[in-house]
Design an enzyme around this catalytic site. Structure first.
Site, PDB file in Angstrom:
ATOM      1  N   HIS A   1      50.746  53.181  20.397  1.00 37.81           N
ATOM      2  CA  HIS A   1      50.938  51.730  20.408  1.00 37.81           C
ATOM      3  C   HIS A   1      51.853  51.400  19.241  1.00 37.81           C
ATOM      4  O   HIS A   1      51.682  51.943  18.146  1.00 37.81           O
ATOM      5  CB  HIS A   1      49.572  51.059  20.250  1.00 37.81           C
ATOM      6  CG  HIS A   1      49.547  49.594  20.560  1.00 37.81           C
ATOM      7  ND1 HIS A   1      50.511  48.956  21.298  1.00 37.81           N
ATOM      8  CD2 HIS A   1      48.645  48.626  20.222  1.00 37.81           C
ATOM      9  CE1 HIS A   1      50.200  47.674  21.417  1.00 37.81           C
ATOM     10  NE2 HIS A   1      49.074  47.453  20.770  1.00 37.81           N
TER      11      HIS A   1
ATOM     12  N   GLU B   1      37.714  36.327  49.460  1.00 31.43           N
ATOM     13  CA  GLU B   1      39.092  35.884  49.624  1.00 31.43           C
ATOM     14  C   GLU B   1      39.873  35.917  48.312  1.00 31.43           C
ATOM     15  O   GLU B   1      41.102  35.927  48.325  1.00 31.43           O
ATOM     16  CB  GLU B   1      39.123  34.458  50.196  1.00 31.43           C
ATOM     17  CG  GLU B   1      38.659  34.354  51.630  1.00 31.43           C
ATOM     18  CD  GLU B   1      39.592  35.059  52.616  1.00 31.43           C
ATOM     19  OE1 GLU B   1      40.740  35.396  52.243  1.00 31.43           O
ATOM     20  OE2 GLU B   1      39.162  35.279  53.767  1.00 31.43           O
TER      21      GLU B   1
END
Length: 352
Positions: free
Chosen positions: A124, A244
């Site tokens: 990182h 959904e």
């Protein structure tokens, strides 16, 4: 290096064909790789290197869960498992894989062990890019390199075991020995990368922090909550709203996108879904574009870094974090998710 074409833009990448594991072993044959930190990225990278024949030792605070996990994974105290400073002293390559906050905190103890000719490795760009905030300024007579897997540590290990690998970026911040690039590439291949693409420490951290706060986690969770809440407000049941919003995406569509691309997925759905998605895609893009501009600016100017380090250094940080996570877990949406997941076919037997 291999030249790949990305939508008209050529990019140099390094694959296992150009830089096989045998070459990584040759580059690293006289090195002792000390992995400091056995939390998120440490286990996957260390185990993959060990499996690839690299001389690896672990540095970790004794007595905690990560120490116990290292022992469980086969690292032996006094042989391949040591306290952090002792491992740093023994290593010729120091893989600094502690959390960003811990890197800042422990830097004064680790820096004296970074003697001439050693290499300091990151996954990182955080500590180096924001060195004015973190205080992580390496000695000038060592190599400073980066290989950053584009996935969590668990995926680094699992993808290595299934033969695919997680793609990683690589960078050289400081080349004191003339071998920094070879060291970076060798380490990138040894940790099991699918392929390696070049970056800088600065670009890695800017893209990473933006991605985590954006599409990968923050934006995704926020958009899911917004849609779920709207469906519930309009009278839809928790099961319908969750399916959904989340279940159909994670159990079906994302896999198709990963395998074939978004255009393929659009081409292979119903004409109703196809037309609606194409019509609304631009509206969502334009709606969130200003948020991404603000986000990137706050990443680049160090605002997000200051927030992370300030919050993570609070003595009650873990307790406060757990409260936030519990609030998410206890929300109706993710309680619905827990129920829906339990009803997946693979769980039927355990539920009967």
């Amino acid at each position: 290096m291999a030249k790949l074409n990305f939508g008209g833009t050529e990019e140099d990448v390094v694959t296992r064909d150009e830089f096989p594991v045998s070459k990584a072993q040759e580059v690293l044959k006289d090195e002792t790789v000390a992995v400091l930190g056995y939390g998120v990225q440490g286990p996957g990278q260390a185990l993959n290197m060990r499996d690839n024949g690299i001389n690896v030792i672990i540095g970790q605070r004794k007595g905690g869960k990560s120490w116990d996990k290292a022992v469980k994974d086969g690292w032996v105290e006094g042989e391949t498992l040591f306290e952090l400073e002792e491992a740093a002293e023994k290593g010729t390559i120091i893989m600094y894989l502690l959390s960003d906050a811990a890197q800042k905190e422990l830097w004064p103890k680790i820096k004296p062990h970074l003697t001439a000719g050693k290499a300091l490795y990151f996954s990182h760009g955080f500590s180096i890019t924001y060195k004015d905030i973190t205080g992580v300024v390496p000695p000038t007579d060592i190599d400073v390199v980066l290989a950053a897997p584009k996935g969590p540590g668990r995926a680094v290990r699992e993808n290595y075991l299934n033969g695919s690998g997680v793609n990683s970026s690589y960078a050289v911040f400081q080349d004191a020995t003339g071998n920094a690039k070879d060291r970076a590439l060798a380490l990138g291949i040894a940790i099991g990368s699918g392929y390696l693409f070049p970056t800088t420490f600065e670009k890695e951290v800017y893209s990473d922090l933006t991605g985590e706060r954006g599409v990968l986690m923050g934006a995704l969770a926020g958009i899911m909550e917004a849609q779920y809440n709207e469906l519930r407000k309009r009278g839809h049941s928790p099961s319908e709203a969750f399916n959904e919003t989340v279940e159909e995406l994670t159990q079906g569509l994302i896999g198709l996108v990963a395998k074939n691309g978004m255009d393929w997925m659009y081409a292979n759905c119903s004409t109703t879904a196809q037309r609606g998605a194409l019509d609304w895609k631009g509206r969502f893009r334009d709606a969130v574009a200003p948020v991404f501009t603000e986000l990137y600016d706050k990443v680049a100017d160090g605002t997000e870094t200051k927030i992370v380090l300030e919050r993570n250094s609070q003595p009650d940080y873990r307790e406060q974090l757990q409260k936030e996570l519990d609030e998410m877990a206890d929300s109706e949406m993710w309680q619905a998710g827990k129920t829906v997941r339990s009803l997946r076919p693979e769980n039927w037997e355990s539920n009967s």
